[in-house]
Scaffold this motif. Structure first.
Motif, short mmCIF file in Angstrom:
data_model
loop_
_atom_site.label_atom_id
_atom_site.label_comp_id
_atom_site.label_asym_id
_atom_site.label_seq_id
_atom_site.Cartn_x
_atom_site.Cartn_y
_atom_site.Cartn_z
N PRO A 83 0.83 -1.20 0.00
CA PRO A 83 0.00 0.00 0.00
C PRO A 83 0.87 1.26 0.00
N ASP A 84 0.42 2.27 -0.67
CA ASP A 84 1.09 3.56 -0.67
C ASP A 84 1.25 4.06 0.76
N THR A 85 2.34 4.80 1.01
CA THR A 85 2.58 5.24 2.41
C THR A 85 1.47 6.16 2.92
N GLU A 86 0.76 6.82 2.01
CA GLU A 86 -0.31 7.72 2.46
C GLU A 86 -1.59 6.96 2.81
N ALA A 87 -1.67 5.69 2.43
CA ALA A 87 -2.92 4.95 2.56
C ALA A 87 -3.35 4.83 4.02
N GLU A 88 -4.65 4.89 4.21
CA GLU A 88 -5.19 4.65 5.54
C GLU A 88 -5.36 3.15 5.70
N ILE A 89 -4.79 2.60 6.74
CA ILE A 89 -4.84 1.16 6.93
C ILE A 89 -5.76 0.83 8.10
N ILE A 104 -6.53 -7.26 7.13
CA ILE A 104 -6.47 -5.84 6.80
C ILE A 104 -7.49 -5.59 5.68
N TYR A 111 -8.25 -4.01 2.52
CA TYR A 111 -7.48 -3.38 1.44
C TYR A 111 -8.35 -2.64 0.44
N LEU A 170 -6.11 -0.91 16.06
CA LEU A 170 -5.62 0.42 15.73
C LEU A 170 -4.81 0.93 16.93
#
Ligand code: FAD
Ligand code: AMP
Lengths: 265, 329
Positions: A11-17, A26, A28, A232
């Motif tokens: 996932p892109d580093t900006e993605a909210e996980i 997870i 996705y 979380l």
């Protein structure tokens, strides 16, 4: 010089996980996927070495679901020559050991002088696969390199490795596994002609049976660790804005708070 | 009596702090499991460090000594450690999640065919006495509870500055066991030809208790001097955002964040740093976060315990003055 780059799509580093509602997976959905940042350094270094030597191949090896093809194509567009995609549901969900086992089996059958990985995959954050792969292939492995120089006779490499408080310089006989980290190079962007050419490059899918492994040895079933539950992180309580009429007054108030309230100075 | 083992990493004749932190927590696991707590020292001359490990809780210290183990090498240390593990069969093997701790643990896990969890922030035993850890994933966006297969030792590396060490008790003397390892050049294979020191005497960012970091708002390399001065007053070290590193103002080793270092100091002071998600990934678990930024909308304020909205060039020097005053009181 035949160089292999192990590349993971993440996932892109900006993605909210977020975990799924039952906290066992997870979620996705709707996430943008990219080449793992450290693997970009690995691809770039492989391309530079091949360009400098003037011969040889750069092969991308990726274990991942169907969507990973997009990242493989990006690496081919950067200039890699061909790719192998370990594309079988049985391979998925594995820990470092299971993933390295499948990668090792696929790589074993290929020609290589250098194997590059990234220092760590920014999804599972394990920082293990490079060294385990080295172990399975019985090759030396060096993690977190920031400089790579091939010797005149191409039989060894002089690399620099970042450690706490300094840089280590090592001489490594080839073939060997190296994991790349930030500082090694500045990865190029795929060019338009590169993107066109990438479409015609070889991208070979590999199934479980092709590797002669069985289901229990790879993927989730072949793993030695298992995530029981995701959660979380605790949210940090809202902070205080330090008051004062002048910057000096704010500084004085902050110092006092750090001393008397937070007790950290 | 299988034993819970802690790999005792050392540098320049000193055991790294994270080792003591792990011993403190591992002691509880050992008591619960009814097993002994052991530490493993590997190097050319390490016996002198054994008593300190005892003071911090190790009942037994294996001292694996050979000239060829003078400096860390993945191959040499893997061979030495794996041989010892195979002989004594500990149930759990723990490392500090340092550069070399992560490097060694991965290679050892591969050789032994056992599970390894990286960079854990919590360790415990489940009801069956099996290791269970908590670790951040996706740069700390989620945490995972991780269990292990039955293959032993169950392995984990632990993030520095997270667990609490016990108060050392110098009267506690460990049993010291000297081991002569069977390590040959073909086990080592690589050669470390040089180690270039860059950090000086200061602790590494990952071990620092106080970090003063600067970002693009610092405007240039020369201005980091004011951060150095504040850090000196506080006994801390200076870090940087990626923007400051990529601009060439600070070395790569100073970078905090997803593609830099993950740090967990008691106090993190972010100066002229906006608080991009990749930066937060590296310092979001600091115990106390301070942000100094002239933009009240900067995302860093959402994570900060204390925020100062103002010009850092005015706030930071005054803060250094004020802290100096308070500390001399
Ligand atoms: C894959 C990837 C990995 C990354 N990894 C990292 C990483 O490891 N670490 C990292 O830090 N970033 C990382 N980044 C980059 C990140 O996205 C940001 O670009 C970066 O953190 C911005 O740095 P900054 O906060 O210093 O600069 P900016 O975002 O430009 O912020 C500068 C701040 O300074 C403030 N300022 C300016 N002048 C003053 C003044 N006089 N007084 C007070 N405040 C002032 C401004 O208000 C602003 O908020 C990564 C990005 C990607 C895509
Ligand atoms: N599924 C995968 N496919 C290809 N390479 C991988 C995969 N998983 C991990 N790697 C490689 O191993 C490195 C470290 O990953 P990890 O140990 O999972 O943090 C990555 O940067 C990749 O180079």
């Amino acid at each position: 010089m035949d160089i292999i780059v192990c590349l993971k799509q993440v996932p892109d580093t900006e993605a909210e996980i977020r975990p799924t509602p039952d906290n066992t997976e997870i979620n996705y959905e709707g996430i943008k996927f990219v080449i793992n940042v450290y693997d970009e350094y690995a691809v770039e270094e492989a391309l530079r070495i091949r360009e400098k030597v003037g011969e040889g191949t750069v092969t991308i090896v990726t274990l991942g679901p169907e969507r990973a093809v997009e990242s493989i194509r990006t690496a081919l567009a950067m200039g890699a020559d061909k790719a192998v995609h370990l594309d079988d549901a049985a391979f998925l969900g594995g820990d470092a050991n299971a993933t390295a086992r499948a990668l090792a089996k696929a790589i074993e059958a290929m020609s290589y002088d250098i194997i590059f990985c990234g220092k760590q995959a920014i999804d599972d954050d394990l920082a293990q696969v490079g060294n385990i792969l080295g172990e399975f292939l019985n090759l030396p492995s060096v993690t977190g390199i920031v400089k790579f120089d091939l010797s005149e006779d191409k039989k060894k490499a002089t690399v620099q490795r970042q450690i706490e408080g300094g840089i280590e310089v090592l001489e490594v006989p080839l073939p060997a596994v190296f994991t790349a980290t930030k500082g090694l190079n500045e990865p190029r962007y795929p060019s338009l002609p590169g993107i066109m050419k990438a479409k015609k490059k070889e991208l070979k899918p590999v199934k479980l049976g092709d590797l002669g492994l069985n289901e229990g040895e790879v993927g989730k079933k072949g793993s030695l660790t298992q995530v029981l539950k995701y959660s979380l992180p605790p949210v940090r309580g809202a902070g205080k804005i330090v008051q004062g009429d002048t910057p000096e007054e704010k500084a004085a108030n902050l110092a006092k708070l750090l001393r008397e309230e937070a007790k950290v100075i | 009596m299988a034993g819970i083992w802690v790999y005792a990493e050392h540098r320049d004749g000193n055991i790294r702090k994270v080792t003591f932190e792990i011993l403190g927590e591992a002691k509880k696991l050992a008591e619960k499991k009814g097993e002994e707590l052991c530490a493993v020292l590997i190097g050319a001359e390490v016996e002198g460090m054994a008593s300190k490990l005892g003071a911090y809780g190790a009942q037994k210290v294996y001292c694996v000594e050979a000239d060829c183990l003078l400096g860390y090498t993945t191959g040499g240390f893997t061979k030495a450690l794996c041989d010892l593990v195979q002989q004594h069969k500990p149930s759990i093997l723990l490392f500090g999640a340092t550069t070399n701790g992560k490097d060694l643990s991965a290679r050892v896990a591969g050789r032994l065919g056992v599970g390894l969890a990286t960079d854990c922030t919590g360790i415990a035993l489940d009801d069956a006495g099996s290791l269970q850890v908590r670790r951040p994933m996706f740069a700390g966006k989620v945490y995972a509870e991780v269990a292990f297969s039955e293959a032993t030792p169950q392995m984990a590396s632990i993030r520095p500055n997270v667990l609490a060490a016990m108060t050392p008790d110098e009267t506690r003397k460990p049993e010291v066991i000297k081991v002569t390892p069977d390590v040959k050049p073909e086990d080592i294979r690589i050669e470390v030809t040089d180690v270039i020191r860059t950090g000086g005497e200061k602790p590494d960012l990952t071990e620092a208790e106080i970090i003063v970091s600067g970002g693009r708002g610092m405007k240039g390399p020369e201005n980091f001097q004011i951060l150095e001065e504040l850090a000196d007053v506080l006994g801390g070290v200076v870090g940087a955002s990626r923007a400051a590193v990529d601009a060439g103002w600070r070395p790569q080793s100073d970078q905090v964040g997803q593609s830099g270092k993950v740090v967990t100091p008691n106090l993190y002071i972010a100066c002229g740093i906006s608080g991009a998600i990749q930066h937060l990934a590296g310092m979001g678990t600091s115990k106390v976060i301070v942000a100094i930024n002239k933009d009240p909308e900067a995302p860093i304020f959402k994570k900060a315990d204390y925020g100062v909205v103002d010009d850092l060039f005015k706030v930071v020097p005054s803060l250094a003055e004020e802290c100096k005053k308070l500390k001399s009181e």
